[in-house]
Scaffold this active site. Structure first.
Site, mmCIF file in Angstrom:
data_model
loop_
_atom_site.group_PDB
_atom_site.id
_atom_site.type_symbol
_atom_site.label_atom_id
_atom_site.label_comp_id
_atom_site.label_asym_id
_atom_site.label_seq_id
_atom_site.Cartn_x
_atom_site.Cartn_y
_atom_site.Cartn_z
ATOM 1 N N PRO A 57 0.823 -1.226 0.000
ATOM 2 C CA PRO A 57 0.000 0.000 0.000
ATOM 3 C C PRO A 57 0.850 1.267 0.000
ATOM 4 O O PRO A 57 2.053 1.214 0.259
ATOM 5 C CB PRO A 57 -0.778 -0.119 1.315
ATOM 6 C CG PRO A 57 0.061 -0.983 2.184
ATOM 7 C CD PRO A 57 0.811 -1.909 1.290
ATOM 8 N N THR B 142 2.835 -5.513 -6.914
ATOM 9 C CA THR B 142 3.187 -4.310 -7.670
ATOM 10 C C THR B 142 4.161 -3.497 -6.823
ATOM 11 O O THR B 142 3.858 -3.129 -5.694
ATOM 12 C CB THR B 142 1.918 -3.497 -7.964
ATOM 13 O OG1 THR B 142 1.040 -4.342 -8.691
ATOM 14 C CG2 THR B 142 2.226 -2.267 -8.792
ATOM 15 N N LEU C 162 -4.301 -9.023 -13.425
ATOM 16 C CA LEU C 162 -5.726 -9.358 -13.243
ATOM 17 C C LEU C 162 -6.493 -8.133 -12.755
ATOM 18 O O LEU C 162 -5.956 -7.332 -11.994
ATOM 19 C CB LEU C 162 -5.893 -10.458 -12.188
ATOM 20 C CG LEU C 162 -5.053 -11.730 -12.289
ATOM 21 C CD1 LEU C 162 -5.412 -12.673 -11.152
ATOM 22 C CD2 LEU C 162 -5.277 -12.395 -13.626
ATOM 23 N N LYS D 219 4.456 -2.684 -15.150
ATOM 24 C CA LYS D 219 3.203 -2.803 -14.396
ATOM 25 C C LYS D 219 2.690 -1.422 -13.987
ATOM 26 O O LYS D 219 1.513 -1.102 -14.169
ATOM 27 C CB LYS D 219 3.429 -3.695 -13.167
ATOM 28 C CG LYS D 219 2.277 -3.725 -12.185
ATOM 29 C CD LYS D 219 0.985 -4.217 -12.824
ATOM 30 C CE LYS D 219 -0.235 -3.829 -12.059
ATOM 31 N NZ LYS D 219 -0.700 -4.724 -11.082
ATOM 32 N N ASN E 27 -0.853 0.490 -15.595
ATOM 33 C CA ASN E 27 -1.949 1.057 -14.802
ATOM 34 C C ASN E 27 -2.047 2.571 -15.004
ATOM 35 O O ASN E 27 -3.147 3.123 -15.084
ATOM 36 C CB ASN E 27 -1.770 0.725 -13.316
ATOM 37 C CG ASN E 27 -2.420 -0.605 -12.971
ATOM 38 O OD1 ASN E 27 -3.022 -1.249 -13.831
ATOM 39 N ND2 ASN E 27 -2.304 -1.034 -11.729
ATOM 40 N N CYS F 272 -5.632 0.123 -6.927
ATOM 41 C CA CYS F 272 -4.456 0.043 -7.808
ATOM 42 C C CYS F 272 -4.093 1.348 -8.499
ATOM 43 O O CYS F 272 -2.948 1.803 -8.400
ATOM 44 C CB CYS F 272 -4.697 -1.027 -8.865
ATOM 45 S SG CYS F 272 -5.150 -2.608 -8.155
ATOM 46 N N LYS G 30 -2.798 4.424 -6.378
ATOM 47 C CA LYS G 30 -1.587 3.978 -5.668
ATOM 48 C C LYS G 30 -0.415 3.853 -6.639
ATOM 49 O O LYS G 30 0.693 4.332 -6.354
ATOM 50 C CB LYS G 30 -1.874 2.625 -4.997
ATOM 51 C CG LYS G 30 -0.659 1.937 -4.440
ATOM 52 C CD LYS G 30 -1.036 0.633 -3.788
ATOM 53 C CE LYS G 30 -1.103 -0.528 -4.751
ATOM 54 N NZ LYS G 30 0.141 -1.243 -4.974
HETATM 55 C C1 UGA Z 1 -6.611 -2.561 -12.568
HETATM 56 C C2 UGA Z 1 -6.078 -2.963 -13.967
HETATM 57 O O1 UGA Z 1 -7.150 -2.885 -14.910
HETATM 58 C C3 UGA Z 1 -5.505 -4.396 -13.942
HETATM 59 O O2 UGA Z 1 -4.946 -4.700 -15.210
HETATM 60 C C4 UGA Z 1 -4.425 -4.470 -12.863
HETATM 61 O O3 UGA Z 1 -3.873 -5.781 -12.772
HETATM 62 C C5 UGA Z 1 -5.043 -4.103 -11.525
HETATM 63 O O4 UGA Z 1 -5.553 -2.749 -11.603
HETATM 64 C C6 UGA Z 1 -3.965 -4.191 -10.459
HETATM 65 O O5 UGA Z 1 -3.034 -3.370 -10.489
HETATM 66 O O6 UGA Z 1 -3.987 -5.114 -9.643
HETATM 67 P P1 UGA Z 1 -8.878 -2.981 -11.194
HETATM 68 O O7 UGA Z 1 -8.419 -1.806 -10.386
HETATM 69 O O8 UGA Z 1 -9.286 -4.223 -10.511
HETATM 70 O O9 UGA Z 1 -7.709 -3.403 -12.249
HETATM 71 O O10 UGA Z 1 -10.146 -2.514 -12.058
HETATM 72 P P2 UGA Z 1 -10.357 -1.741 -13.436
HETATM 73 O O11 UGA Z 1 -11.296 -2.512 -14.262
HETATM 74 O O12 UGA Z 1 -9.075 -1.335 -14.060
HETATM 75 O O13 UGA Z 1 -11.140 -0.419 -12.972
HETATM 76 C C7 UGA Z 1 -10.519 0.611 -12.203
HETATM 77 C C8 UGA Z 1 -11.460 1.803 -12.068
HETATM 78 O O14 UGA Z 1 -11.621 2.482 -13.316
HETATM 79 C C9 UGA Z 1 -12.881 1.438 -11.605
HETATM 80 O O15 UGA Z 1 -13.327 2.382 -10.667
HETATM 81 C C10 UGA Z 1 -13.688 1.513 -12.887
HETATM 82 O O16 UGA Z 1 -15.055 1.749 -12.665
HETATM 83 C C11 UGA Z 1 -13.004 2.702 -13.566
HETATM 84 N N1 UGA Z 1 -13.217 2.756 -15.041
HETATM 85 C C12 UGA Z 1 -12.784 1.740 -15.850
HETATM 86 C C13 UGA Z 1 -13.840 3.880 -15.597
HETATM 87 O O17 UGA Z 1 -14.217 4.817 -14.880
HETATM 88 N N2 UGA Z 1 -13.989 3.951 -16.950
HETATM 89 C C14 UGA Z 1 -13.563 2.945 -17.772
HETATM 90 O O18 UGA Z 1 -13.730 3.072 -19.015
HETATM 91 C C15 UGA Z 1 -12.958 1.826 -17.210
#
Ligand code: UGA
Length: 430
Positions: free
Chosen positions: A41, A80, A112, A169, A173, A225, A228
């Site tokens: 974190p 990460t 993921l 990585k 992100n 993620c 951070k």
């Molecule tokens: C993210 C990355 O997508 C993964 O590839 C990475 O492995 C992960 O972080 C990590 O570092 O462990 P995650 O945070 O689980 O995954 O979810 P996301 O689908 O990326 O969404 C992140 C945020 O963006 C959410 O609040 C989502 O609602 C928002 N979002 C996503 C939008 O506001 N607009 C979009 O078009 C897409």
């Protein structure tokens, strides 16, 4: 390999090859490959507080691995981490290793996403494996690749040096978050000009060089993620004296904060500049659909703003618990009953959307849960105070159908956007 036998790593159900244990030392001793997947974190104290990643857990793992290992191991950095963390792992392992035992560090970042993790694991866009350019390093990389080759084709296995892998990585992100901040920035401009951000996103994303993904405007990205990792990248740049680069990436977070505040301000502005004693139904509190995770969720920021404006916020989310909701408000925003005595009287979590919306002055959609598209909004409308407002922070419901029912509807970057933007646009056109 003993702990993890490559032949057995597959998604077949024939032989059992997934075991859980709390015997950390025993599992380490028995394994040939050890994945270190502890959380890292953002530091809350000391040097780099608020930006740098806390790699304390990683160092503790390295010490335990060195202490109990009696045979050679490949140590895989899955967490990460800031670039060059493998160096820390190496030094701690080397300084504490038993005679005759050696360690190879391999970086294999996790890509993921929550809610789609199993699909992402089975069918990843790529797996990244970074190692030292020594014969031992190359051997360790190819051993790990041979595990992945059981279900991932060779062209999707990318091998790099350790530092490229670690940095990729953070950069992946940062790029994903940057796309969301970019489209969110444009959503404000769409509201001011009468353009529709959904249409702009579709038109822009149709260019193959840009692509259609991660261009959905929203109330702001959340999760454990993006913010951070960007702050981690910013801190890294600052450490290397690259201040302009640090500022560039920090703006992605600034834009996200702007978007969250803009959404809350728009609710207050549209509701005649006051939400005092008004009831606002919040649909969704998780940072995205298909998860109960509320870390860094935009909903918490918006709820805090509305509570401070005197509103009562009634939340319904299919997966979120009251405990995690209040914990997030405390952990990320410092809001507790001690700092805000009416917290638990004016922020409520209820068991159904009907209950949340009953007698509400407004609905605010915070998470893109599919079930929100299926509700009987006519019935919800009939039980609300009029005029009944609906603020769609995810642009997921049918705005024109809702307007026909009688709702006053505001989306993100669509017709009827923020008052401020419309006023500014009016002034500009005079
Ligand atoms: C993210 C990355 O997508 C993964 O590839 C990475 O492995 C992960 O972080 C990590 O570092 O462990 P995650 O945070 O689980 O995954 O979810 P996301 O689908 O990326 O969404 C992140 C945020 O963006 C959410 O609040 C989502 O609602 C928002 N979002 C996503 C939008 O506001 N607009 C979009 O078009 C897409």
């Amino acid at each position: 390999m003993r702990g993890l036998v490559p032949r057995q790593v597959s998604f077949c159900t024939k032989s059992q090859n997934l075991f859980f244990s709390t015997d950390v030392e025993g599992a380490i001793a028995a394994a040939d490959i050890i994945f270190v997947s502890v959380n890292t974190p953002t530091k809350t104290y000391g040097i780099g507080a608020g930006k740098a990643a806390n790699v304390k857990n990683l160092e503790l793992c390295a010490r335990t691995i060195a202490k109990v290992s009696t045979s050679d191991k490949i140590v895989v950095e899955k967490s990460t981490v800031p670039v060059k963390t493998a160096e820390t792992l190496k030094r701690v392992l080397k300084a504490n290793q038993r005679p005759g035992v050696s360690f190879e560090i391999v970086s294999n970042p996790e890509f993921l996403a929550e809610g789609t993790a199993v699909d992402d694991l089975r069918n990843p866009s790529r797996a990244l494996v970074g190692g030292d350019p020594t014969p031992e390093g190359r051997m360790a990389v190819s051993t790990l690749c041979s595990v992945y080759e059981h279900w991932i084709s060779r062209d999707r296995l990318l091998t790099t040096n350790l530092w490229s892998s670690e940095l990729s990585k953070l950069v992946a992100n940062a790029f994903l978050a940057q796309r969301i901040s970019s489209i969110n920035a444009i959503s404000a401009l769409c509201e001011a000009t009468g353009a529709d951000v959904n249409e702009v996103g579709r038109a822009v994303g149709a260019d193959k060089r840009i692509g259609p993904y991660f261009l959905r405007a929203s109330v702001g990205f959340g999760g454990s993620c993006f913010q951070k990792d960007i702050l981690n990248l910013v801190y890294l740049c600052q450490t290397y004296g690259l201040h302009e680069v640090a500022e560039y990436w920090e703006k992605v977070v600034t834009m996200n904060d702007y978007q969250k505040n803009r959404f809350a301000k728009n609710i207050v502005g549209r509701m005649f500049n006051s939400v005092t004693s008004k009831r606002i139904a919040m649909l969704g509190f998780a940072f995205k659909k298909d998860t109960g995770d509320v870390r860094e969720t935009a909903a918490a920021y918006v709820a805090k703003n509305l509570l401070e404006e005197g509103a009562t916020v009634v939340v319904y989310d299919p997966k979120v618990t009251a405990e995690s909701m209040f914990m997030e408000l405390e952990y990320t925003l410092g809001m507790t009953e001690a700092t805000f005595p009416e917290l638990k009287k004016r922020l409520l979590l209820v068991g159904s959307h009907e209950e949340a919306c009953k007698n509400a002055h407004a609905i605010a959609i915070m998470t893109e849960w599919d079930e929100f598209k299926t509700y009987n909004y006519e019935e919800l409308y009939s039980n609300m105070v009029k005029p009944a407002f609906l603020f769609d922070g995810r642009n997921i419901v049918d705005h024109s159908a809702l307007r026909k029912i009688g709702f006053e509807v505001y989306g993100i970057g669509t017709r009827g956007g923020s008052e401020e933007a419309i006023a500014a646009a009016g002034a500009a056109s005079m």
